[in-house]
Design a protein around this motif. Sequence first.
Motif, PDB file in Angstrom:
ATOM      1  N   ASN A  97      21.599 -11.380 -48.217  1.00  0.00           N
ATOM      2  CA  ASN A  97      22.414 -11.258 -47.021  1.00  0.00           C
ATOM      3  C   ASN A  97      21.997 -12.283 -45.980  1.00  0.00           C
ATOM      4  OD1 ASN A  97      23.910  -9.108 -47.989  1.00  0.00           O
ATOM      5  ND2 ASN A  97      22.602  -7.566 -47.050  1.00  0.00           N
ATOM      6  N   ALA A  98      22.956 -12.700 -45.187  1.00  0.00           N
ATOM      7  CA  ALA A  98      22.663 -13.599 -44.074  1.00  0.00           C
ATOM      8  C   ALA A  98      21.872 -12.826 -43.024  1.00  0.00           C
ATOM      9  CB  ALA A  98      23.957 -14.130 -43.482  1.00  0.00           C
ATOM     10  N   LEU A  99      21.132 -13.556 -42.223  1.00  0.00           N
ATOM     11  CA  LEU A  99      20.403 -12.947 -41.122  1.00  0.00           C
ATOM     12  C   LEU A  99      21.067 -13.314 -39.811  1.00  0.00           C
ATOM     13  CD1 LEU A  99      16.608 -13.521 -41.888  1.00  0.00           C
ATOM     14  CD2 LEU A  99      18.006 -11.526 -42.386  1.00  0.00           C
ATOM     15  N   LYS A 100      20.986 -12.405 -38.865  1.00  0.00           N
ATOM     16  CA  LYS A 100      21.435 -12.638 -37.500  1.00  0.00           C
ATOM     17  C   LYS A 100      20.197 -12.507 -36.621  1.00  0.00           C
ATOM     18  CE  LYS A 100      24.403 -12.793 -34.060  1.00  0.00           C
ATOM     19  NZ  LYS A 100      25.134 -13.953 -33.696  1.00  0.00           N
ATOM     20  N   VAL A 101      19.846 -13.585 -35.925  1.00  0.00           N
ATOM     21  CA  VAL A 101      18.656 -13.613 -35.082  1.00  0.00           C
ATOM     22  C   VAL A 101      19.081 -13.611 -33.621  1.00  0.00           C
ATOM     23  CG1 VAL A 101      16.543 -14.879 -34.508  1.00  0.00           C
ATOM     24  CG2 VAL A 101      17.463 -14.977 -36.837  1.00  0.00           C
ATOM     25  N   THR A 102      18.444 -12.773 -32.838  1.00  0.00           N
ATOM     26  CA  THR A 102      18.662 -12.784 -31.395  1.00  0.00           C
ATOM     27  C   THR A 102      17.310 -12.831 -30.697  1.00  0.00           C
ATOM     28  OG1 THR A 102      18.755 -10.367 -31.320  1.00  0.00           O
ATOM     29  CG2 THR A 102      20.862 -11.527 -31.470  1.00  0.00           C
ATOM     30  N   THR A 103      17.320 -13.359 -29.492  1.00  0.00           N
ATOM     31  CA  THR A 103      16.094 -13.442 -28.704  1.00  0.00           C
ATOM     32  C   THR A 103      16.358 -12.930 -27.295  1.00  0.00           C
ATOM     33  OG1 THR A 103      16.571 -15.742 -28.077  1.00  0.00           O
ATOM     34  CG2 THR A 103      15.154 -15.395 -30.001  1.00  0.00           C
ATOM     35  N   ASP A 104      15.315 -12.443 -26.667  1.00  0.00           N
ATOM     36  CA  ASP A 104      15.397 -11.924 -25.304  1.00  0.00           C
ATOM     37  C   ASP A 104      14.421 -12.713 -24.442  1.00  0.00           C
ATOM     38  OD1 ASP A 104      15.330 -10.510 -22.932  1.00  0.00           O
ATOM     39  OD2 ASP A 104      15.156  -8.540 -23.885  1.00  0.00           O
ATOM     40  N   THR A 105      14.945 -13.702 -23.726  1.00  0.00           N
ATOM     41  CA  THR A 105      14.067 -14.559 -22.924  1.00  0.00           C
ATOM     42  C   THR A 105      13.406 -13.795 -21.784  1.00  0.00           C
ATOM     43  OG1 THR A 105      15.972 -15.321 -21.625  1.00  0.00           O
ATOM     44  CG2 THR A 105      15.278 -16.702 -23.480  1.00  0.00           C
ATOM     45  N   ALA A 106      14.009 -12.690 -21.347  1.00  0.00           N
ATOM     46  CA  ALA A 106      13.397 -11.892 -20.282  1.00  0.00           C
ATOM     47  C   ALA A 106      12.120 -11.201 -20.767  1.00  0.00           C
ATOM     48  CB  ALA A 106      14.390 -10.847 -19.765  1.00  0.00           C
ATOM     49  N   ARG A 107      12.045 -10.906 -22.058  1.00  0.00           N
ATOM     50  CA  ARG A 107      10.848 -10.270 -22.640  1.00  0.00           C
ATOM     51  C   ARG A 107       9.804 -11.291 -23.074  1.00  0.00           C
ATOM     52  NH1 ARG A 107      11.957  -5.306 -26.587  1.00  0.00           N
ATOM     53  NH2 ARG A 107       9.732  -5.174 -26.242  1.00  0.00           N
ATOM     54  N   CYS A 108      10.249 -12.511 -23.365  1.00  0.00           N
ATOM     55  CA  CYS A 108       9.371 -13.542 -23.916  1.00  0.00           C
ATOM     56  C   CYS A 108       8.249 -13.894 -22.939  1.00  0.00           C
ATOM     57  CB  CYS A 108      10.206 -14.792 -24.235  1.00  0.00           C
ATOM     58  SG  CYS A 108       9.237 -16.141 -24.929  1.00  0.00           S
ATOM     59  N   ILE A 109       7.025 -14.019 -23.481  1.00  0.00           N
ATOM     60  CA  ILE A 109       5.875 -14.398 -22.661  1.00  0.00           C
ATOM     61  C   ILE A 109       5.400 -15.814 -22.974  1.00  0.00           C
ATOM     62  CG2 ILE A 109       5.138 -12.016 -22.313  1.00  0.00           C
ATOM     63  CD1 ILE A 109       2.945 -12.534 -24.458  1.00  0.00           C
ATOM     64  N   PRO A 167       4.335 -11.255 -29.854  1.00  0.00           N
ATOM     65  CA  PRO A 167       3.589 -10.214 -29.130  1.00  0.00           C
ATOM     66  C   PRO A 167       4.432  -9.436 -28.122  1.00  0.00           C
ATOM     67  CG  PRO A 167       2.975 -12.381 -28.325  1.00  0.00           C
ATOM     68  CD  PRO A 167       3.874 -12.600 -29.514  1.00  0.00           C
ATOM     69  N   SER A 168       5.540 -10.007 -27.683  1.00  0.00           N
ATOM     70  CA  SER A 168       6.355  -9.320 -26.681  1.00  0.00           C
ATOM     71  C   SER A 168       7.574  -8.614 -27.271  1.00  0.00           C
ATOM     72  CB  SER A 168       6.826 -10.315 -25.619  1.00  0.00           C
ATOM     73  OG  SER A 168       7.695 -11.267 -26.200  1.00  0.00           O
ATOM     74  N   GLY A 169       7.835  -8.808 -28.544  1.00  0.00           N
ATOM     75  CA  GLY A 169       9.006  -8.194 -29.164  1.00  0.00           C
ATOM     76  C   GLY A 169      10.312  -8.838 -28.728  1.00  0.00           C
ATOM     77  N   ALA A 170      10.272 -10.110 -28.394  1.00  0.00           N
ATOM     78  CA  ALA A 170      11.453 -10.812 -27.888  1.00  0.00           C
ATOM     79  C   ALA A 170      12.403 -11.285 -28.981  1.00  0.00           C
ATOM     80  CB  ALA A 170      11.013 -12.010 -27.041  1.00  0.00           C
ATOM     81  N   ILE A 171      12.001 -11.139 -30.238  1.00  0.00           N
ATOM     82  CA  ILE A 171      12.821 -11.596 -31.360  1.00  0.00           C
ATOM     83  C   ILE A 171      13.319 -10.391 -32.148  1.00  0.00           C
ATOM     84  CG2 ILE A 171      12.833 -12.905 -33.526  1.00  0.00           C
ATOM     85  CD1 ILE A 171      10.530 -14.574 -32.297  1.00  0.00           C
ATOM     86  N   SER A 172      14.619 -10.387 -32.425  1.00  0.00           N
ATOM     87  CA  SER A 172      15.206  -9.344 -33.262  1.00  0.00           C
ATOM     88  C   SER A 172      15.922 -10.001 -34.426  1.00  0.00           C
ATOM     89  CB  SER A 172      16.225  -8.513 -32.468  1.00  0.00           C
ATOM     90  OG  SER A 172      15.583  -7.823 -31.435  1.00  0.00           O
ATOM     91  N   VAL A 173      15.683  -9.463 -35.618  1.00  0.00           N
ATOM     92  CA  VAL A 173      16.311  -9.993 -36.836  1.00  0.00           C
ATOM     93  C   VAL A 173      16.982  -8.831 -37.549  1.00  0.00           C
ATOM     94  CG1 VAL A 173      15.906 -11.132 -39.032  1.00  0.00           C
ATOM     95  CG2 VAL A 173      14.499 -11.737 -37.050  1.00  0.00           C
ATOM     96  N   ARG A 174      18.246  -9.027 -37.914  1.00  0.00           N
ATOM     97  CA  ARG A 174      18.935  -8.007 -38.678  1.00  0.00           C
ATOM     98  C   ARG A 174      19.746  -8.692 -39.779  1.00  0.00           C
ATOM     99  NH1 ARG A 174      24.346  -7.835 -37.472  1.00  0.00           N
ATOM    100  NH2 ARG A 174      24.969  -8.691 -35.486  1.00  0.00           N
ATOM    101  N   GLU A 175      19.979  -7.942 -40.835  1.00  0.00           N
ATOM    102  CA  GLU A 175      20.812  -8.459 -41.911  1.00  0.00           C
ATOM    103  C   GLU A 175      22.270  -8.414 -41.474  1.00  0.00           C
ATOM    104  OE1 GLU A 175      20.222  -7.033 -45.835  1.00  0.00           O
ATOM    105  OE2 GLU A 175      18.068  -7.313 -45.746  1.00  0.00           O
ATOM    106  N   ASP A 176      23.017  -9.411 -41.867  1.00  0.00           N
ATOM    107  CA  ASP A 176      24.420  -9.510 -41.518  1.00  0.00           C
ATOM    108  C   ASP A 176      25.208  -9.589 -42.813  1.00  0.00           C
ATOM    109  OD1 ASP A 176      26.798  -9.830 -40.210  1.00  0.00           O
ATOM    110  OD2 ASP A 176      26.340 -11.800 -39.367  1.00  0.00           O
ATOM    111  N   PRO A 177      25.457  -8.442 -43.472  1.00  0.00           N
ATOM    112  CA  PRO A 177      26.078  -8.440 -44.798  1.00  0.00           C
ATOM    113  C   PRO A 177      27.500  -8.992 -44.828  1.00  0.00           C
ATOM    114  CG  PRO A 177      25.975  -6.214 -43.938  1.00  0.00           C
ATOM    115  CD  PRO A 177      25.211  -7.099 -42.978  1.00  0.00           C
ATOM    116  N   GLY A 178      28.149  -9.039 -43.697  1.00  0.00           N
ATOM    117  CA  GLY A 178      29.514  -9.525 -43.650  1.00  0.00           C
ATOM    118  C   GLY A 178      29.662 -11.015 -43.836  1.00  0.00           C
ATOM    119  N   THR A 179      28.574 -11.768 -43.777  1.00  0.00           N
ATOM    120  CA  THR A 179      28.671 -13.226 -43.880  1.00  0.00           C
ATOM    121  C   THR A 179      28.011 -13.775 -45.116  1.00  0.00           C
ATOM    122  OG1 THR A 179      26.667 -13.516 -42.558  1.00  0.00           O
ATOM    123  CG2 THR A 179      28.770 -13.501 -41.383  1.00  0.00           C
ATOM    124  N   ALA A 180      27.522 -12.920 -45.996  1.00  0.00           N
ATOM    125  CA  ALA A 180      26.838 -13.405 -47.200  1.00  0.00           C
ATOM    126  C   ALA A 180      27.832 -13.929 -48.203  1.00  0.00           C
ATOM    127  CB  ALA A 180      26.014 -12.285 -47.813  1.00  0.00           C
TER     128      ALA A 180
END
Length: 74
Positions: free
Chosen positions: A4-16, A61-74
């Motif tokens: 499956n494809a991955l979808k990556v998101t980041t949260d710059t407000a959480r990033c240290i 260390p801050s949990g600013a990265i989220s990775v989830r599977e994106d089955p709709g694009t595989a």
Amino acid sequence: MVENALKVTTDTARCIGAGMCVLTAPEVFDQSEDDGTVVLLDESPPPESHADVRRAERLCPSGAISVREDPGTA
């Protein structure tokens, strides 16, 4: 087996600005020259980068990265 494809998101407000993501997956992450926070270069990285991206998520260390599977694009 199709991976499956991955979808990556980041949260710059959480990033240290630790930079573990850049060290782990430089083809997917960078750091802002202004404040050192994460810059996402590729929100849907190729399969050969998946292991590194998942490792970067675990190492952040801050949990600013989220990775989830994106089955709709595989």
